[in-house]
Enzyme design. Structure first.
Site, PDB file in Angstrom:
ATOM      1  N   GLY A  31      -2.008   1.103   6.009  1.00  0.00           N
ATOM      2  CA  GLY A  31      -2.868   1.267   6.616  1.00  0.00           C
ATOM      3  C   GLY A  31      -1.948   0.925   7.802  1.00  0.00           C
ATOM      4  N   GLU A  35       6.332  -1.211  12.690  1.00  0.00           N
ATOM      5  CA  GLU A  35       7.985  -1.323  12.411  1.00  0.00           C
ATOM      6  C   GLU A  35       8.409  -1.859  11.043  1.00  0.00           C
ATOM      7  OE1 GLU A  35       9.641  -2.615  15.856  1.00  0.00           O
ATOM      8  OE2 GLU A  35       8.125  -2.656  16.346  1.00  0.00           O
ATOM      9  N   HIS A  37       6.780  -0.962   7.980  1.00  0.00           N
ATOM     10  CA  HIS A  37       5.929   0.060   7.456  1.00  0.00           C
ATOM     11  C   HIS A  37       6.737   1.156   7.729  1.00  0.00           C
ATOM     12  CE1 HIS A  37       2.141  -1.355   7.781  1.00  0.00           C
ATOM     13  NE2 HIS A  37       2.415  -1.139   6.664  1.00  0.00           N
ATOM     14  N   GLN A  61      -8.612  -6.660  -3.310  1.00  0.00           N
ATOM     15  CA  GLN A  61      -7.745  -7.072  -3.503  1.00  0.00           C
ATOM     16  C   GLN A  61      -8.184  -7.798  -2.508  1.00  0.00           C
ATOM     17  OE1 GLN A  61      -4.366  -4.453  -1.972  1.00  0.00           O
ATOM     18  NE2 GLN A  61      -3.648  -5.603  -0.836  1.00  0.00           N
ATOM     19  N   GLY A 147       8.407  -4.176   1.631  1.00  0.00           N
ATOM     20  CA  GLY A 147       8.964  -4.955   2.288  1.00  0.00           C
ATOM     21  C   GLY A 147       8.787  -6.714   2.041  1.00  0.00           C
ATOM     22  N   LYS A 149       8.493  -9.135   3.132  1.00  0.00           N
ATOM     23  CA  LYS A 149       7.887 -10.100   3.780  1.00  0.00           C
ATOM     24  C   LYS A 149       6.607 -10.779   3.051  1.00  0.00           C
ATOM     25  CE  LYS A 149       4.298 -11.019   7.101  1.00  0.00           C
ATOM     26  NZ  LYS A 149       3.359 -10.336   6.576  1.00  0.00           N
ATOM     27  N   GLN A 153       3.849 -10.554  -3.684  1.00  0.00           N
ATOM     28  CA  GLN A 153       3.399  -9.594  -3.986  1.00  0.00           C
ATOM     29  C   GLN A 153       4.641  -8.384  -4.296  1.00  0.00           C
ATOM     30  OE1 GLN A 153       0.565  -6.418  -2.035  1.00  0.00           O
ATOM     31  NE2 GLN A 153       2.156  -5.811  -1.489  1.00  0.00           N
TER      32      GLN A 153
END
Ligand code: PAF
Length: 289
Positions: A31, A35, A37, A61, A147, A149, A153
């Protein structure tokens, strides 16, 4: 747009989409949309019949001293944004529904986690793969969107999907940045004003490191030192790490002769920020992983 708040309703609907032969694009999030997302949701919209976005701040996490409580939340705004983008289903489960009992099964990640953020966030990626396995089984997506970034992950999710044969295609999109280069992140709102001024230097330093490779430097230690010094000279943040590793394997390299990640994490008082660049042996930015 339909808002679904229970696991059982979401899973039943997901099964009905499979029976109707509909493709589902899934954007899992915690959540507080920015931008980055929105770009993921728009891409999912282009490529699928149905777009499902989840909002779930996954307690598993976050470490005990991490920012689970402080993690920014704004459900009302997120609902409006998701509606604007054309998301079909917003799945907002309750923690009690996702984790009704203490988990008996735990997922052990052997590789790609003892470096970068995994080093200082023990258990973090275990929490990520656990919640994503649950979400993939609940949402039954055709494609899932991440993403770059959060490149570590992405590397871990890539392994999760391949190792466990999740029938889902991983789609990744480049990092979205502010005008001054700072990578968009939900955590940026927690930066103090002076920290916000320093923060773009993480990206500038990584870009400088990449330029050093473009100019012919192949020694990872020298590239890393340039980045460390640049961040150190221009910010009051405390550097967590600067690393250059093979990507997506995330192994140390003795020379830059393959696809690599140059990544940094910096602690500010308001937030810990991460950023990275993925590039090939000549320093050219990698567009697809
Ligand atoms: O990147 C995130 O926001 C989270 O790690 C994810 C993938 C939604 C899992 O909780």
């Amino acid at each position: 747009m339909k808002i679904i708040r229970t696991v059982s309703e979401m899973q039943n609907l997901a099964f009905s989409f499979i029976l109707e032969n509909k493709t589902v694009g899934f954007v899992p999030t915690m959540g507080f949309f920015h931008e980055g997302h929105v770009a993921l949701m728009k891409q999912a919209k282009k490529e699928n019949d149905i777009v499902i976005t989840s909002i779930f701040v996954n307690p598993l996490q976050f470490g005990p001293s991490e920012d689970y409580e402080q993690y920014p939340r704004d459900e009302e705004q997120d609902i409006m944004n998701a509606k604007d983008v054309g998301v079909d289903i917003l799945f907002i489960p309750q923690t009690q529904d996702m984790y009704p009992n203490k988990m008996v099964i735990s997922m052990d990640i052997k590789d790609r986690v003892n470096v970068l953020c995994g080093k200082t966030r023990p258990g973090h990626f275990q929490g990520v793969v656990t919640v994503l396995s649950k979400l993939f089984l609940i949402v039954q997506p055709t494609r899932t969107y991440f993403g770059r970034k959060d490149a570590q992950q992405v590397a871990v999710v890539d392994a999760l999907i391949k190792d466990l044969n999740f029938p889902v295609e991983l789609v990744t999109l480049p990092t979205i940045r502010e005008k001054d280069g700072l990578a968009k992140s939900s955590r940026n709102v927690n930066l103090r004003e002076d920290e916000r001024v320093d923060a773009p230097w993480i990206y500038k330093a990584l870009e400088y490191g990449r330029q050093v490779v473009v100019d012919g430097e192949k020694n990872p230690a020298i590239v890393v030192k340039e980045v460390l010094d640049t961040i150190d000279n221009h910010t009051n943040g405390k550097i967590d790490y600067v690393e250059l590793l093979s990507y997506p394997e995330l192994k140390p390299v003795s020379t830059v002769d393959q696809q690599v990640i140059l990544a940094a994490a910096v602690f500010f008082e308001g937030a810990r920020l991460i950023d990275n660049l993925l590039f090939d042996r000549s320093g050219e930015i990698v567009k697809h992983i």
